[in-house]
Design a protein around this motif. Structure first.
Motif, PDB file in Angstrom:
ATOM      1  N   MET A  48      -7.997   2.262  -2.254  1.00  0.00           N
ATOM      2  CA  MET A  48      -8.280   0.868  -2.599  1.00  0.00           C
ATOM      3  C   MET A  48      -8.069  -0.098  -1.445  1.00  0.00           C
ATOM      4  O   MET A  48      -7.034  -0.113  -0.809  1.00  0.00           O
ATOM      5  N   THR A  49      -9.104  -0.896  -1.206  1.00  0.00           N
ATOM      6  CA  THR A  49      -9.029  -2.039  -0.298  1.00  0.00           C
ATOM      7  C   THR A  49      -9.762  -3.178  -0.993  1.00  0.00           C
ATOM      8  O   THR A  49     -10.468  -2.937  -1.988  1.00  0.00           O
ATOM      9  N   LEU A  62      -3.096   3.507 -12.556  1.00  0.00           N
ATOM     10  CA  LEU A  62      -3.957   3.259 -11.395  1.00  0.00           C
ATOM     11  C   LEU A  62      -5.028   2.213 -11.669  1.00  0.00           C
ATOM     12  O   LEU A  62      -5.720   1.769 -10.772  1.00  0.00           O
ATOM     13  N   VAL A  97       0.916   4.019  -3.103  1.00  0.00           N
ATOM     14  CA  VAL A  97       0.577   5.437  -2.944  1.00  0.00           C
ATOM     15  C   VAL A  97       1.767   6.303  -3.348  1.00  0.00           C
ATOM     16  O   VAL A  97       1.610   7.305  -4.044  1.00  0.00           O
ATOM     17  N   ARG A 150       0.822  -1.207   0.000  1.00  0.00           N
ATOM     18  CA  ARG A 150       0.000   0.000   0.000  1.00  0.00           C
ATOM     19  C   ARG A 150       0.864   1.268   0.000  1.00  0.00           C
ATOM     20  O   ARG A 150       0.633   2.185  -0.782  1.00  0.00           O
ATOM     21  N   ALA A 181      -4.995   5.682  -5.239  1.00  0.00           N
ATOM     22  CA  ALA A 181      -4.146   4.557  -4.831  1.00  0.00           C
ATOM     23  C   ALA A 181      -4.389   4.198  -3.367  1.00  0.00           C
ATOM     24  O   ALA A 181      -4.419   3.026  -3.015  1.00  0.00           O
ATOM     25  N   SER A 182      -4.601   5.197  -2.523  1.00  0.00           N
ATOM     26  CA  SER A 182      -4.738   4.883  -1.099  1.00  0.00           C
ATOM     27  C   SER A 182      -6.170   4.480  -0.722  1.00  0.00           C
ATOM     28  O   SER A 182      -6.373   3.895   0.328  1.00  0.00           O
ATOM     29  N   GLY A 198     -12.322  -4.440  -5.011  1.00  0.00           N
ATOM     30  CA  GLY A 198     -10.885  -4.679  -5.050  1.00  0.00           C
ATOM     31  C   GLY A 198     -10.239  -4.217  -6.339  1.00  0.00           C
ATOM     32  O   GLY A 198      -9.045  -4.463  -6.553  1.00  0.00           O
ATOM     33  N   HIS A 199     -11.007  -3.561  -7.205  1.00  0.00           N
ATOM     34  CA  HIS A 199     -10.452  -3.167  -8.493  1.00  0.00           C
ATOM     35  C   HIS A 199     -10.772  -1.714  -8.855  1.00  0.00           C
ATOM     36  O   HIS A 199     -11.739  -1.146  -8.378  1.00  0.00           O
ATOM     37  N   VAL A 200      -9.913  -1.167  -9.718  1.00  0.00           N
ATOM     38  CA  VAL A 200     -10.140   0.177 -10.256  1.00  0.00           C
ATOM     39  C   VAL A 200     -10.424   0.028 -11.750  1.00  0.00           C
ATOM     40  O   VAL A 200      -9.581  -0.491 -12.495  1.00  0.00           O
ATOM     41  N   GLU A 234       1.979   6.138  -7.078  1.00  0.00           N
ATOM     42  CA  GLU A 234       0.669   6.375  -7.707  1.00  0.00           C
ATOM     43  C   GLU A 234       0.289   5.266  -8.686  1.00  0.00           C
ATOM     44  O   GLU A 234      -0.024   5.529  -9.853  1.00  0.00           O
ATOM     45  N   VAL A 235       0.352   4.041  -8.191  1.00  0.00           N
ATOM     46  CA  VAL A 235       0.061   2.888  -9.042  1.00  0.00           C
ATOM     47  C   VAL A 235      -0.978   2.007  -8.346  1.00  0.00           C
ATOM     48  O   VAL A 235      -1.092   2.009  -7.118  1.00  0.00           O
ATOM     49  N   ASN A 236      -1.753   1.292  -9.135  1.00  0.00           N
ATOM     50  CA  ASN A 236      -2.767   0.375  -8.629  1.00  0.00           C
ATOM     51  C   ASN A 236      -2.171  -0.633  -7.634  1.00  0.00           C
ATOM     52  O   ASN A 236      -1.111  -1.212  -7.871  1.00  0.00           O
ATOM     53  N   LEU A 237      -2.906  -0.829  -6.542  1.00  0.00           N
ATOM     54  CA  LEU A 237      -2.466  -1.725  -5.466  1.00  0.00           C
ATOM     55  C   LEU A 237      -2.200  -3.153  -5.961  1.00  0.00           C
ATOM     56  O   LEU A 237      -1.200  -3.779  -5.596  1.00  0.00           O
ATOM     57  N   ASN A 238      -3.104  -3.664  -6.805  1.00  0.00           N
ATOM     58  CA  ASN A 238      -2.943  -5.038  -7.316  1.00  0.00           C
ATOM     59  C   ASN A 238      -1.718  -5.165  -8.215  1.00  0.00           C
ATOM     60  O   ASN A 238      -1.086  -6.223  -8.270  1.00  0.00           O
ATOM     61  N   ASP A 240      -6.760  -1.428 -12.948  1.00  0.00           N
ATOM     62  CA  ASP A 240      -6.456  -2.828 -13.195  1.00  0.00           C
ATOM     63  C   ASP A 240      -7.543  -3.495 -14.023  1.00  0.00           C
ATOM     64  O   ASP A 240      -7.548  -4.697 -14.186  1.00  0.00           O
TER      65      ASP A 240
END
Lengths: 121, 294
Positions: free
Chosen positions: B189-190, B208, A40, A36, B186-187, B41-43, A43-47, B210
């Motif tokens: 997302m859970t 950002l 942040v 995480r 980004a922050s 869980g996705h963007v 600035e990239v997607n968590l997955n 997926d």
């Protein structure tokens, strides 16, 4: 021939973290930022970052300690250098040789150039 | 999970009042037989040309456009969406493109929203406004488009809503605010939250995402994850004529051609979104077939 292909973002991040380990930003045995935090920060997607960490783990560069996070493997630096050496020989070197061959640069000339280059370092 | 099952929508031509499509003669079709699942869980990045139906789709998901219960094609966590139900309403936060607003202080409206969103954090809202360097002592109806966007994005990220739907969220935002926006995405997302972003500026938010959704002429013509897209398609730039002949789609560039080829290697390349978009509009069938055969 011109050929450009950028690596997928998750691989770019894996290479970036490898660079940071080589530069000493994260030393062997130390904890790297959480998925995480890193997501942040850049600035990239968590997955996507999760996939980068998974990949680095499968390469033996990061280790996951359950409940504690990801840590730099003890021999991470050697592993990164070995991977890069392999990638250099299989791709960059062959592209370089292809250009040399097309332009008529002989093996002897190449060897001399490389020796001179090393001496000047 | 938000499920859209065979959504068809048309506007009555004469007065612009919306209705579900009953008679093709009487309406201008906007969306036809569209099915889609939004998973937590996705963007999701939603792209499409002007008039493709993006805003209408988001208006349906968020219950701005309503259907008779019998015809409701939107299911929220397994049940037909009913935005008059406070529980359903609290799960969705919609940041619209044009925001009409009343004469009320930004902070006062945050307190109002907190009544509708049980997980709304006024503290977070204040923190995000600070991150955007936005003055909180302002009336909503006296703000510029960009400032309104900032306030409503701050509300959205403070809402705690499991689904945030955004229509052109970066319109009117300056360079610094766009960066703050990306950090907040980004922050947020859970595993139990999803974000849908509709945009014409895909490149500035592509890292950002997926999941990619492309809407064209009332139909959803592309619905694949970024991971899947990378493993099926290769995006390269080359001056090689043989490669261009084999390409699914190509576009001239400074170095020859930007092109899309089937990915036959183990290494995925970075997605060229602009190229993918044009390719899908022109040759969507061939591209989707590759995904089916993978």
């Amino acid at each position: 021939m011109i050929f450009k292909e950028k690596l997928s973002i998750y691989l770019q991040i894996a290479e970036r973290i490898s660079d940071e380990i080589l530069a000493g930003a994260y030393s062997p045995g130390s904890r790297v930022p959480s998925v995480r935090e890193y997501a942040v920060m850049i600035e990239v997607n968590l997955n996507t970052v999760m996939r980068s960490y998974d990949t680095l783990q499968s390469w033996g560069i990061l280790e996951m300690k359950r409940g504690l996070g990801y840590f730099v493997a003890d021999n991470a630096v050697q592993t990164i250098l070995a991977r890069r050496r392999e990638a250099f020989i299989s791709t960059q070197a062959s592209e370089f040789f292809e250009t040399a061959r097309t332009l008529g640069v002989t093996p002897d000339e190449l060897a001399d150039m490389y020796k001179t280059f090393i001496r000047q370092k | 999970m938000i499920e859209i099952k065979n959504l068809s929508l048309g506007f009555v031509k004469s007065n612009g009042i919306h209705s579900t499509r009953v008679n093709l003669e009487a309406v201008k079709p906007v969306l036809e037989n569209l099915s889609l699942t939004i998973e937590p869980g996705h963007v999701y990045g939603l792209i499409g040309r002007n008039g493709a139906g993006k805003t209408s789709l988001m208006n349906c998901i968020t219950g701005i456009l309503t259907f008779k219960r019998k015809h409701q094609p939107i299911y929220l966590d397994g049940v037909k969406l009913n935005v008059n139900n406070p529980n359903d309403h609290a799960k969705l936060f919609y940041v619209t493109d044009t925001i009409s607003s009343i004469h009320i202080l930004a902070d006062a409206f945050a307190n109002t929203l907190a009544c509708f969103y049980p997980n709304f954090s006024v503290e977070s809202y204040k923190e995000y406004m600070e991150m955007f360097s936005m003055d909180r002592n302002v009336f909503l109806d006296e703000l510029s488009l960009g400032e309104k966007k900032i306030v409503f994005l701050s509300y959205a990220f403070a809402s705690g809503a499991p689904y945030i739907i955004m229509d052109e969220p970066t319109n009117g935002l300056d360079i610094t605010s766009r960066k703050v926006f990306r950090k907040l995405i980004a922050s947020y997302m859970t595993p139990d939250r999803a974000i849908v972003i509709s945009t014409h500026h895909i490149n500035e938010i592509s890292s950002l995402l997926d999941h990619i959704l492309i809407l064209d002429k009332r139909h959803l013509v592309f619905d694949h994850s970024v991971m899947e897209t990378g493993s099926v398609l290769s995006f390269i730039e080359s001056d090689d004529e043989d490669l261009r002949q084999q390409a699914l789609y190509s576009m001239t560039s400074a170095y020859g051609n930007r092109m899309i080829l089937p990915n036959t290697s183990d290494t995925d390349s970075e997605i060229d979104y602009e190229l993918l978009f044009e390719a899908v509009l022109e040759n969507g069938k061939a591209i989707n077939e590759l995904f089916e055969n993978k």
